[in-house]
Motif scaffolding. Structure first.
Motif, PDB file in Angstrom:
ATOM      1  N   SER A   1       8.543  -8.375   0.790  1.00 14.21           N
ATOM      2  CA  SER A   1       7.418  -8.440   1.721  1.00 14.21           C
ATOM      3  C   SER A   1       6.498  -7.255   1.490  1.00 14.21           C
ATOM      4  O   SER A   1       6.927  -6.183   1.041  1.00 14.21           O
ATOM      5  CB  SER A   1       7.929  -8.443   3.167  1.00 14.21           C
ATOM      6  N   ASP A   2       5.221  -7.444   1.808  1.00 13.13           N
ATOM      7  CA  ASP A   2       4.252  -6.357   1.710  1.00 13.13           C
ATOM      8  C   ASP A   2       3.990  -5.711   3.055  1.00 13.13           C
ATOM      9  O   ASP A   2       3.165  -4.808   3.164  1.00 13.13           O
ATOM     10  CB  ASP A   2       2.927  -6.880   1.126  1.00 13.13           C
ATOM     11  N   ASP A   3       4.670  -6.187   4.105  1.00 12.46           N
ATOM     12  CA  ASP A   3       4.520  -5.612   5.442  1.00 12.46           C
ATOM     13  C   ASP A   3       5.640  -4.605   5.679  1.00 12.46           C
ATOM     14  O   ASP A   3       6.815  -4.892   5.456  1.00 12.46           O
ATOM     15  CB  ASP A   3       4.568  -6.708   6.512  1.00 12.46           C
TER      16      ASP A   3
ATOM     17  N   ASN B   1      -1.440   0.480  12.762  1.00 16.27           N
ATOM     18  CA  ASN B   1      -1.284   1.682  13.592  1.00 16.27           C
ATOM     19  C   ASN B   1      -0.554   2.714  12.744  1.00 16.27           C
ATOM     20  O   ASN B   1      -0.417   2.542  11.529  1.00 16.27           O
ATOM     21  CB  ASN B   1      -0.541   1.362  14.904  1.00 16.27           C
ATOM     22  N   SER B   2      -0.079   3.772  13.371  1.00 11.85           N
ATOM     23  CA  SER B   2       0.543   4.853  12.609  1.00 11.85           C
ATOM     24  C   SER B   2       1.868   4.454  11.973  1.00 11.85           C
ATOM     25  O   SER B   2       2.350   5.154  11.072  1.00 11.85           O
ATOM     26  CB  SER B   2       0.756   6.068  13.516  1.00 11.85           C
ATOM     27  N   ARG B   3       2.458   3.341  12.412  1.00 10.34           N
ATOM     28  CA  ARG B   3       3.760   2.933  11.882  1.00 10.34           C
ATOM     29  C   ARG B   3       3.717   1.652  11.061  1.00 10.34           C
ATOM     30  O   ARG B   3       4.614   1.419  10.255  1.00 10.34           O
ATOM     31  CB  ARG B   3       4.738   2.727  13.048  1.00 10.34           C
ATOM     32  N   GLN B   4       2.721   0.813  11.266  1.00  8.30           N
ATOM     33  CA  GLN B   4       2.656  -0.485  10.601  1.00  8.30           C
ATOM     34  C   GLN B   4       1.696  -0.424   9.411  1.00  8.30           C
ATOM     35  O   GLN B   4       0.505  -0.153   9.582  1.00  8.30           O
ATOM     36  CB  GLN B   4       2.225  -1.571  11.578  1.00  8.30           C
ATOM     37  N   VAL B   5       2.244  -0.699   8.229  1.00 11.60           N
ATOM     38  CA  VAL B   5       1.483  -0.618   6.990  1.00 11.60           C
ATOM     39  C   VAL B   5       1.618  -1.930   6.240  1.00 11.60           C
ATOM     40  O   VAL B   5       2.712  -2.513   6.180  1.00 11.60           O
ATOM     41  CB  VAL B   5       1.988   0.537   6.091  1.00 11.60           C
ATOM     42  N   ARG B   6       0.524  -2.402   5.690  1.00  9.02           N
ATOM     43  CA  ARG B   6       0.565  -3.570   4.808  1.00  9.02           C
ATOM     44  C   ARG B   6       0.032  -3.152   3.440  1.00  9.02           C
ATOM     45  O   ARG B   6      -1.055  -2.592   3.333  1.00  9.02           O
ATOM     46  CB  ARG B   6      -0.263  -4.731   5.355  1.00  9.02           C
ATOM     47  N   ILE B   7       0.799  -3.448   2.406  1.00  9.32           N
ATOM     48  CA  ILE B   7       0.362  -3.152   1.041  1.00  9.32           C
ATOM     49  C   ILE B   7      -0.510  -4.309   0.573  1.00  9.32           C
ATOM     50  O   ILE B   7      -0.033  -5.441   0.427  1.00  9.32           O
ATOM     51  CB  ILE B   7       1.569  -2.948   0.113  1.00  9.32           C
ATOM     52  N   THR B   8      -1.770  -4.043   0.336  1.00  2.64           N
ATOM     53  CA  THR B   8      -2.721  -5.089  -0.059  1.00  2.64           C
ATOM     54  C   THR B   8      -2.956  -5.118  -1.560  1.00  2.64           C
ATOM     55  O   THR B   8      -3.463  -6.110  -2.086  1.00  2.64           O
ATOM     56  CB  THR B   8      -4.063  -4.878   0.661  1.00  2.64           C
ATOM     57  N   ASP B   9      -2.613  -4.040  -2.260  1.00  3.62           N
ATOM     58  CA  ASP B   9      -2.776  -4.007  -3.715  1.00  3.62           C
ATOM     59  C   ASP B   9      -1.616  -3.214  -4.291  1.00  3.62           C
ATOM     60  O   ASP B   9      -1.698  -2.008  -4.487  1.00  3.62           O
ATOM     61  CB  ASP B   9      -4.121  -3.374  -4.097  1.00  3.62           C
ATOM     62  N   ARG B  10      -0.519  -3.933  -4.557  1.00  4.31           N
ATOM     63  CA  ARG B  10       0.698  -3.257  -5.034  1.00  4.31           C
ATOM     64  C   ARG B  10       0.493  -2.632  -6.416  1.00  4.31           C
ATOM     65  O   ARG B  10       0.988  -1.534  -6.694  1.00  4.31           O
ATOM     66  CB  ARG B  10       1.857  -4.244  -5.069  1.00  4.31           C
TER      67      ARG B  10
END
Length: 279
Positions: free
Chosen positions: A181-183, A221-230
């Motif tokens: 997952s990227d999330d 937010n400060s804890r939730q990150v999504r990788i959009t360009d691995r």
């Protein structure tokens, strides 16, 4: 309950066996790999409050532990009083191994709802010496811990903050979801990340903001990150700065400039114009 468990300072909070507690963590989606039943028989479960220390450096190393939910960190206190995080402990991690009689590092809880299983060291070591399956599992978990420490050594050798943060995010996405997952939901604060990467918390925040501006990640937010360009994040983690930035530099649609024509003064014997590049 073995005597060594009853003597432990957090034994008062141990209230039920591991197999009676199946509440999953909401923070970390990675599945828990079951340990051999013969080892689980020795285990008891406890919940520890955030910011509390499970054990401190110098205390007797009389148990192994497995994190079930939440998160913790293995850390040391430097001579000037700063905390240096050596490793983040996530669900499924087996820790507390020690070749000596006392712990060399402390373990601190960093997430709400953290629960763990405790295995008395004396009985666990005796079981591992008799049961090949237990020995194999313990050996594999120990090797995983060594591999993380080696990776962190390489990570700290990165030359700038963007490389460190990029490598850290890739490490966390791999550990929490096996890269599927990227999330990513970070169980640690930015202060924890700063103590792990040996940098200021302001530098951590700036690096994350820069990666967001470069469209490598998004931040809910400060804890939730999504990788959009691995690919871009991996390039940055490897120090490929110019490839990373060139991929995002807008391409010019203008035609290349043609060289200017410089005409030499004509002479009676030679009438010609020569094209050269003029500065």
């Amino acid at each position: 309950m073995p005597h060594s468990i009853a003597a432990h300072p957090i034994a008062a909070r141990i209230d039920r066996p591991v197999d009676e507690c199946t509440r999953p963590t909401a923070r970390m989606p990675a599945p828990l790999e079951p340990l051999p039943e013969s080892l689980e028989i020795l285990a008891t479960r406890t919940e520890v409050a955030v910011s509390e220390r499970l054990y401190s450096a110098g205390e007797a190393a009389d148990a192994w532990y497995r994190l079930m939910t939440g998160a913790a960190c293995e850390c040391i206190q430097t001579a000037d009083g700063r905390r240096q995080i050596v490793d983040f402990l996530l669900p499924g991690d087996l820790f507390g191994f020690c070749s000596r009689a006392r712990h060399e590092c402390s373990v601190q809880i960093i997430a709400e709802g953290t629960s763990l299983a405790r295995y008395p060291r004396r009985y666990a070591e005796e079981l591992a010496s008799l049961d090949p399956e237990v020995a194999q599992v313990v050996r594999r978990r120990a090797f995983e811990s060594i591999s993380r420490l080696q990776s962190r050594t390489v990570l700290l050798g990165r030359t700038n903050a963007l490389e460190k943060i990029s490598a850290f995010l890739l490490e966390m996405i791999e550990r929490t979801s096996a890269g599927a997952s990227d999330d990513l939901v970070l169980p640690m604060s930015r202060y924890d990340i700063a103590d792990y990467l040996a940098m200021a918390v302001e530098t951590v925040s700036r690096a994350l903001t820069t990666l967001k501006a470069l469209d490598a990640i998004t931040l809910a937010n400060s804890r939730q990150v999504r990788i959009t360009d691995r690919d871009a994040l991996e390039s940055r983690a490897r120090g490929r700065r110019f490839l990373f930035e060139a991929a995002r530099r807008p391409q010019s649609t203008e035609a290349p400039a043609r060289p200017r024509t410089c005409a030499r003064p004509s002479t009676p014997d030679r009438q010609e114009t020569t094209q050269t590049s003029c500065s």
